[in-house]
Motif scaffolding. Structure first.
Motif, PDB file in Angstrom:
ATOM      1  N   UNK A  76       0.790  -1.215   0.147  1.00  0.00           N
ATOM      2  CA  UNK A  76      -0.061  -0.053  -0.153  1.00  0.00           C
ATOM      3  C   UNK A  76       0.757   1.194   0.101  1.00  0.00           C
ATOM      4  N   UNK A  77       1.982   1.274   0.850  1.00  0.00           N
ATOM      5  CA  UNK A  77       2.830   2.411   0.725  1.00  0.00           C
ATOM      6  C   UNK A  77       3.444   2.723  -0.556  1.00  0.00           C
ATOM      7  N   UNK A  78       3.910   1.524  -1.115  1.00  0.00           N
ATOM      8  CA  UNK A  78       4.647   1.670  -2.313  1.00  0.00           C
ATOM      9  C   UNK A  78       3.787   2.186  -3.612  1.00  0.00           C
ATOM     10  N   UNK A  79       2.370   1.616  -3.480  1.00  0.00           N
ATOM     11  CA  UNK A  79       1.298   2.274  -4.444  1.00  0.00           C
ATOM     12  C   UNK A  79       0.975   3.646  -4.218  1.00  0.00           C
ATOM     13  N   UNK A  80       0.861   3.963  -2.943  1.00  0.00           N
ATOM     14  CA  UNK A  80       0.716   5.495  -2.667  1.00  0.00           C
ATOM     15  C   UNK A  80       1.892   6.169  -3.027  1.00  0.00           C
ATOM     16  N   UNK A  81       3.027   5.956  -3.171  1.00  0.00           N
ATOM     17  CA  UNK A  81       4.411   6.592  -3.675  1.00  0.00           C
ATOM     18  C   UNK A  81       3.958   6.684  -5.272  1.00  0.00           C
ATOM     19  N   UNK A  82       3.746   5.471  -5.726  1.00  0.00           N
ATOM     20  CA  UNK A  82       3.449   5.362  -7.235  1.00  0.00           C
ATOM     21  C   UNK A  82       2.419   6.286  -7.702  1.00  0.00           C
ATOM     22  N   UNK A  98      10.344   1.008  -2.196  1.00  0.00           N
ATOM     23  CA  UNK A  98       9.530   0.272  -1.533  1.00  0.00           C
ATOM     24  C   UNK A  98       9.182  -1.065  -2.584  1.00  0.00           C
ATOM     25  N   UNK A  99       9.111  -0.491  -3.795  1.00  0.00           N
ATOM     26  CA  UNK A  99       8.761  -1.817  -4.681  1.00  0.00           C
ATOM     27  C   UNK A  99       9.626  -2.918  -4.760  1.00  0.00           C
ATOM     28  N   UNK A 100      10.771  -2.755  -4.578  1.00  0.00           N
ATOM     29  CA  UNK A 100      11.961  -3.675  -4.565  1.00  0.00           C
ATOM     30  C   UNK A 100      11.821  -4.644  -3.278  1.00  0.00           C
ATOM     31  N   UNK A 101      11.219  -4.160  -2.266  1.00  0.00           N
ATOM     32  CA  UNK A 101      11.007  -4.791  -1.194  1.00  0.00           C
ATOM     33  C   UNK A 101       9.724  -6.053  -1.259  1.00  0.00           C
ATOM     34  N   UNK A 102       8.819  -5.435  -1.940  1.00  0.00           N
ATOM     35  CA  UNK A 102       7.622  -6.253  -2.276  1.00  0.00           C
ATOM     36  C   UNK A 102       7.895  -7.075  -3.099  1.00  0.00           C
ATOM     37  N   UNK A 103       8.432  -6.855  -4.382  1.00  0.00           N
ATOM     38  CA  UNK A 103       8.735  -7.562  -5.492  1.00  0.00           C
ATOM     39  C   UNK A 103       9.914  -7.377  -6.299  1.00  0.00           C
ATOM     40  N   UNK A 104      10.946  -8.196  -6.299  1.00  0.00           N
ATOM     41  CA  UNK A 104      12.240  -7.930  -6.831  1.00  0.00           C
ATOM     42  C   UNK A 104      12.079  -7.261  -8.250  1.00  0.00           C
ATOM     43  N   UNK A 150      13.397  -3.901 -10.191  1.00  0.00           N
ATOM     44  CA  UNK A 150      14.205  -3.803 -11.688  1.00  0.00           C
ATOM     45  C   UNK A 150      13.565  -3.133 -12.759  1.00  0.00           C
ATOM     46  N   UNK A 151      12.170  -3.379 -12.667  1.00  0.00           N
ATOM     47  CA  UNK A 151      11.526  -2.545 -13.764  1.00  0.00           C
ATOM     48  C   UNK A 151      11.494  -0.815 -13.436  1.00  0.00           C
ATOM     49  N   UNK A 152      11.700  -0.545 -12.415  1.00  0.00           N
ATOM     50  CA  UNK A 152      11.882   0.858 -11.976  1.00  0.00           C
ATOM     51  C   UNK A 152      13.218   1.508 -12.355  1.00  0.00           C
TER      52      UNK A 152
END
Length: 158
Positions: A78-84, A124-130, A134-136
């Protein structure tokens, strides 16, 4: 909603917002931008829609991957998607500031904030899904380049 659907929703969302942002600023891209002094490392105009198209697709896939992990990693996803969402709004705002208001200085200040939000989203994204992390990386690199380009355009046209 399954993983593929979440990815597709996010890809369509990012591509749509990117398209809208491009349409809003198109007049200035065609009229004002060509009149600016630009540094030697400015890419040809044709490179921008190709680069941004690829970046929006990768951003959408990354966000979809993180969204699909929300059940298992609720807080970080959720935090990652908020920053997204914040960085996506800032991405659109930059286009308006630079091309809509024709204000490279204000856009330069804003792109620094955008870069920081992209970095935090990546973190945050890399913590949730590697893979999402990488895609970022290409996005961070492109906005770093865009920041240098923006700064140079501001300096050459002040």
């Amino acid at each position: 909603m399954n993983r593929i659907t979440k990815i597709m929703v996010m890809v369509v969302t990012t591509m749509t917002l990117g398209y809208i942002s491009g349409q809003v600023t198109q007049t200035s891209v065609d009229t004002w931008y060509p009149t600016l002094n630009k540094p030697s490392f400015t890419p040809p105009n044709e490179a921008f829609p190709i680069a941004w198209g690829a970046l929006y697709i990768m951003m959408g896939i990354a966000a979809g991957l993180v969204w699909s992990c929300i059940e298992m990693q609720r807080e970080e996803a959720r935090k990652g998607l908020t920053f997204f969402a914040i960085q996506l709004a800032l991405n659109m705002l930059w286009s308006y500031l630079f091309f809509g208001l024709k204000n490279p200085m204000l856009a330069l200040i804003e792109i620094v904030l955008l870069w920081l939000m992209i970095y935090e989203t990546w973190f945050l994204f890399r913590k949730v899904n590697k893979i999402a992390g990488w895609l970022f990386i290409p996005y961070i690199l492109w906005v770093t380049y865009a920041l240098a380009l923006n700064a140079s355009i501001w300096y050459l046209n002040r």
